[in-house]
Motif scaffolding. Structure first.
Motif, PDB file in Angstrom:
ATOM      1  N   GLU A  88       0.848  -1.191   0.000  1.00  0.00           N
ATOM      2  CA  GLU A  88       0.000   0.000   0.000  1.00  0.00           C
ATOM      3  C   GLU A  88       0.883   1.240   0.000  1.00  0.00           C
ATOM      4  O   GLU A  88       2.060   1.187   0.375  1.00  0.00           O
ATOM      5  CB  GLU A  88      -0.905  -0.001   1.239  1.00  0.00           C
ATOM      6  CG  GLU A  88      -0.137  -0.052   2.542  1.00  0.00           C
ATOM      7  CD  GLU A  88      -1.047  -0.164   3.745  1.00  0.00           C
ATOM      8  OE1 GLU A  88      -2.262  -0.302   3.535  1.00  0.00           O
ATOM      9  OE2 GLU A  88      -0.535  -0.114   4.875  1.00  0.00           O
ATOM     10  N   VAL A 119       2.700   4.404   1.188  1.00  0.00           N
ATOM     11  CA  VAL A 119       3.180   4.793   2.508  1.00  0.00           C
ATOM     12  C   VAL A 119       3.853   6.162   2.380  1.00  0.00           C
ATOM     13  O   VAL A 119       4.700   6.367   1.493  1.00  0.00           O
ATOM     14  CB  VAL A 119       4.164   3.752   3.075  1.00  0.00           C
ATOM     15  CG1 VAL A 119       4.711   4.219   4.424  1.00  0.00           C
ATOM     16  CG2 VAL A 119       3.503   2.386   3.203  1.00  0.00           C
ATOM     17  N   GLU A 120       3.489   7.063   3.286  1.00  0.00           N
ATOM     18  CA  GLU A 120       4.117   8.379   3.340  1.00  0.00           C
ATOM     19  C   GLU A 120       5.160   8.371   4.451  1.00  0.00           C
ATOM     20  O   GLU A 120       4.825   8.285   5.641  1.00  0.00           O
ATOM     21  CB  GLU A 120       3.072   9.469   3.610  1.00  0.00           C
ATOM     22  CG  GLU A 120       1.968   9.560   2.574  1.00  0.00           C
ATOM     23  CD  GLU A 120       2.480  10.078   1.244  1.00  0.00           C
ATOM     24  OE1 GLU A 120       3.601  10.640   1.205  1.00  0.00           O
ATOM     25  OE2 GLU A 120       1.782   9.895   0.211  1.00  0.00           O
ATOM     26  N   ILE A 180       5.253   8.671   8.986  1.00  0.00           N
ATOM     27  CA  ILE A 180       5.556   7.605   9.948  1.00  0.00           C
ATOM     28  C   ILE A 180       6.885   7.838  10.650  1.00  0.00           C
ATOM     29  O   ILE A 180       7.125   7.302  11.741  1.00  0.00           O
ATOM     30  CB  ILE A 180       5.548   6.233   9.271  1.00  0.00           C
ATOM     31  CG1 ILE A 180       6.672   6.126   8.245  1.00  0.00           C
ATOM     32  CG2 ILE A 180       4.203   5.963   8.623  1.00  0.00           C
ATOM     33  CD1 ILE A 180       6.821   4.733   7.674  1.00  0.00           C
ATOM     34  N   THR A 182       5.645   9.375  -2.228  1.00  0.00           N
ATOM     35  CA  THR A 182       5.005   8.175  -1.670  1.00  0.00           C
ATOM     36  C   THR A 182       5.705   6.918  -2.175  1.00  0.00           C
ATOM     37  O   THR A 182       6.122   6.826  -3.332  1.00  0.00           O
ATOM     38  CB  THR A 182       3.519   8.140  -2.062  1.00  0.00           C
ATOM     39  OG1 THR A 182       2.904   9.378  -1.697  1.00  0.00           O
ATOM     40  CG2 THR A 182       2.808   6.991  -1.389  1.00  0.00           C
ATOM     41  N   TYR A 199       4.621  -1.723   3.567  1.00  0.00           N
ATOM     42  CA  TYR A 199       3.753  -2.045   4.696  1.00  0.00           C
ATOM     43  C   TYR A 199       4.116  -1.061   5.800  1.00  0.00           C
ATOM     44  O   TYR A 199       5.213  -1.139   6.365  1.00  0.00           O
ATOM     45  CB  TYR A 199       3.978  -3.477   5.173  1.00  0.00           C
ATOM     46  CG  TYR A 199       3.851  -4.513   4.062  1.00  0.00           C
ATOM     47  CD1 TYR A 199       2.601  -4.923   3.630  1.00  0.00           C
ATOM     48  CD2 TYR A 199       4.989  -5.063   3.474  1.00  0.00           C
ATOM     49  CE1 TYR A 199       2.490  -5.881   2.625  1.00  0.00           C
ATOM     50  CE2 TYR A 199       4.887  -6.007   2.487  1.00  0.00           C
ATOM     51  CZ  TYR A 199       3.638  -6.417   2.047  1.00  0.00           C
ATOM     52  OH  TYR A 199       3.526  -7.342   1.052  1.00  0.00           O
ATOM     53  N   SER A 200       3.223  -0.173   6.100  1.00  0.00           N
ATOM     54  CA  SER A 200       3.534   0.930   7.026  1.00  0.00           C
ATOM     55  C   SER A 200       3.902   0.421   8.405  1.00  0.00           C
ATOM     56  O   SER A 200       4.876   0.876   9.015  1.00  0.00           O
ATOM     57  CB  SER A 200       2.343   1.894   7.123  1.00  0.00           C
ATOM     58  OG  SER A 200       1.190   1.193   7.566  1.00  0.00           O
ATOM     59  N   ASN A 201       3.165  -0.546   8.937  1.00  0.00           N
ATOM     60  CA  ASN A 201       3.459  -1.041  10.281  1.00  0.00           C
ATOM     61  C   ASN A 201       4.809  -1.748  10.336  1.00  0.00           C
ATOM     62  O   ASN A 201       5.546  -1.655  11.322  1.00  0.00           O
ATOM     63  CB  ASN A 201       2.335  -1.964  10.754  1.00  0.00           C
ATOM     64  CG  ASN A 201       2.122  -3.145   9.805  1.00  0.00           C
ATOM     65  OD1 ASN A 201       2.440  -3.050   8.622  1.00  0.00           O
ATOM     66  ND2 ASN A 201       1.586  -4.235  10.320  1.00  0.00           N
TER      67      ASN A 201
END
Length: 636
Positions: free
Chosen positions: A473, A475-476, A480, A509, A513-515
């Protein structure tokens, strides 16, 4: 004698008996035919000779009888002398009166022996006017070593003188017949013997010819038995066995072709086997029954560097160091002396040994030594040695042991603290102040969080290694990164470390995976804080990487994330294994914090983003970790 001949004849084979019987039959048949032919021929000659003699007797008798009328008595002696001198076959002429008185005899020196005297007197001739049968006056006898035919011719003169004229003719019919019979018998015997001699000579000539040819064929067969299938027999040496020699040459030609095909097939199979053995990861050494080297693959050369100078066919133990020979030679001798008759389990002829290579590589290898038997022939074909480098496995086992020890310690410490403070609150609740109670609860809460982090690290690593599939997805990074910096700032302030953050304006961007990216940044910053001394600096940089940092065929713009610290640095040997699981470098700096899973988790997460984590470090100067992320393509 007949028994000995019968016993000897029984030892002969059927072909020899048949040949002997055939030779006897043919020789007897030919000898008999010659004998009977010569006998009939001589018999005919003798009969003709006797008939001629009879005719001659009759002619002489008639001549004398017819001429006696014209001669006188006193002229008889003259006429007899003329007859005697004219005819050579006349042995004697004797004129005898009927009374036995000899009136004339030719030749004069004729000896009258008793036999001749008996002949002269035995017949009493009477004269008649009838025709005289001459055969009645013929008598054959032997006289003075001659066969004589005595012819009695009665002579009647005009003066009434009667005289019996005895004419002795030499008769060689009997001697001729006897000699002919002897010669016929001798000729038959010679023919019989000649046939046997010719047969024997023919057999011996053929025997020597065939024996000479058999020697060449036997020599060729021995050469074939020794494996020389290129052997050919020259036809000029075979004489009567050219057909057999042609068949032998055809056979050897086919055997040679068959051997060539087999050799090609064996070489092909050997090449395939050597190729398979060469590409396998484990080292492999093949030895013969005398422990000579037959085959060594490239992995074996790589693991056992002392074999690089080995020569196929030399003894394996000549190249091994003494400390290895002391361990391996007893095992090899046990396998060589192993009895294949009592081996039923592979463990009975397989030996395992772990060897530490005391050289520049400092490797630990496991040798699996297996004896290969031909159980049908009950012999040892060779010995195979499998070499496996277990250095990483040992290090991994040590790391796992250390990890289990660390996890046990990390789990036990917070659990012990939680239990201790909770027991204290429970037992001394009335005597503790509210402030003390809150401090105890805060400590218990921190230990609980510490325990949670540890469990989460283990679960995260397990999840990352399970090949999970998720959707990338947008991710910026500028969203984060700041919260992570803020969270780590308090810890950095406590350790008196300066933590900085730089992000370029043109950072766009990215896919990810942001997490998981949050976990990567947290782990890398946490490691930097752990190993950075007081007054040290840590910098997080996010910027657009340069295109020439990538291959020509993959020069797409990427975002680079880089963490730079002024920590203790990482040794070059440790840089190779720092991203492995359970590896901790805290022991080198005398700390017991962490589980050894942080960088392994980072590596797995970056690989999930189709990128790689990179490291540059120098001891006592610092380290730099960076990775690149793909930019999100904007649709027009």
């Amino acid at each position: 004698m007949f028994k000995n001949f019968s016993k000897w004849f029984n030892y002969l084979d059927l072909y020899t008996r048949l040949l002997a019987c055939t030779t006897v039959f043919i020789s007897l048949l030919v000898s008999s035919m010659i004998y009977f032919i010569l006998y009939d021929l001589h018999k005919s000659i003798i009969i003709n000779h006797v008939e001629l003699l009879n005719i001659l007797i009759q002619v002489i008798s008639l001549y004398i009888i017819t001429t006696v009328e014209f001669i006188k008595y006193y002229d008889l002696a003259i006429i007899l002398e003329q007859i005697y001198l004219t005819m050579q076959d006349i042995c004697y002429l004797i004129a005898v009166e009927p009374s036995g008185n000899i009136i004339s005899i030719f030749p004069d020196n004729t000896f009258i022996d008793p036999i001749l005297l008996n002949i002269l007197l035995r017949k009493n001739i009477k004269f008649h006017d009838v025709v005289i049968n001459i055969s009645d006056f013929v008598l054959s006898y032997s006289w003075q070593s001659h066969d004589i035919v005595d012819i009695v011719i009665p002579l009647n003169f005009t003066n009434n003188h009667n005289v019996n004229l005895h004419i002795g003719l030499i008769n060689n019919v009997i001697s001729l017949f006897n000699s002919s019979m002897i010669y016929t018998f001798i000729l038959s015997v010679i023919t019989f013997t000649g046939i046997w001699i010719v047969s024997f000579c023919t057999i011996m000539i053929n025997f020597f010819m065939i024996n000479e040819s058999v020697k060449y064929i036997r020599s060729g067969i021995n050469s074939i038995c020794l494996g020389n299938f290129a052997t050919r027999i020259s036809y000029k040496n075979l004489r009567g066995l050219i057909g057999l020699g042609s068949d032998f040459n055809n056979m050897s030609k086919r055997l040679e072709l068959y051997e060539q095909n087999n050799v090609k097939q064996l070489l092909l199979e050997k090449s395939k086997l050597e190729t398979v053995l060469s590409i396998i990861a484990d080292g492999l050494i093949l030895l013969d029954q005398d422990l000579r080297i037959v085959f060594v693959n490239s992995s074996a050369y790589k693991n056992l560097t002392f074999l690089k100078s080995c020569i196929i066919g030399n003894y394996f133990t000549d190249y091994c160091p003494n400390y290895i020979n002391r361990q391996i030679i007893p095992l090899l001798n046990d396998l060589v002396n192993c009895n294949p008759n009592v081996v039923y389990n592979i463990s009975d002829y397989t030996k395992n040994i772990t060897v530490y290579l005391n050289n520049d590589t400092s490797k630990t290898v496991e040798l699996v030594i297996t004896a290969v038997f031909d159980f049908d022939k009950k012999i040892l074909n060779g010995i195979g040695i499998s070499i496996q480098d277990i250095t990483d496995q040992i290090v991994l086992n040590e790391a796992k042991t250390q990890f289990i020890s660390n996890v046990s310690h990390e789990l036990r410490t917070p659990l012990f603290n939680i239990r201790s403070f909770l027991e204290t609150l429970s037992e001394y609740s009335s005597s503790l102040s509210e402030k003390q109670k809150m401090e105890f609860l805060e400590i218990a809460n921190q230990e609980t969080q510490r325990l949670t982090y540890l469990v989460n690290d283990v679960l995260d690593l397990s999840r990352l290694e399970s090949e999970f599939i998720d959707i990338l997805e947008p991710v910026e990074l500028h969203e984060i990164a700041p919260p992570i910096i803020q969270t780590s700032y308090l810890r950095a302030r406590t350790k008196k470390v300066k933590l900085s953050f730089q992000i370029s304006r043109n950072v766009s961007t990215v896919y990810g995976y942001s997490n998981l990216l949050v976990q990567v940044l947290s782990n890398l910053i946490g490691n930097s804080l752990k190993f950075t001394r007081i007054d040290g600096r840590i910098l997080l940089k996010i910027y657009l990487s340069k295109l020439f940092d990538y291959p020509v065929n993959d020069r797409l713009p990427r975002i680079r994330v880089e963490i730079i610290d002024e920590g203790t640095g990482i040794d070059e040997l440790d840089q190779i294994r720092i991203f492995d699981r359970f590896v901790r470098l805290e022991n080198n700096v005398h700390t017991l914090e962490g589980t050894g899973l942080g960088l392994s988790i980072v590596k797995n997460i970056i690989e999930k983003h189709s990128s790689d984590i990179h490291l540059y470090s120098e001891l006592l100067i610092g380290s730099s970790f960076w990775f690149d992320l793909a930019i999100l393509e904007k649709k027009s």
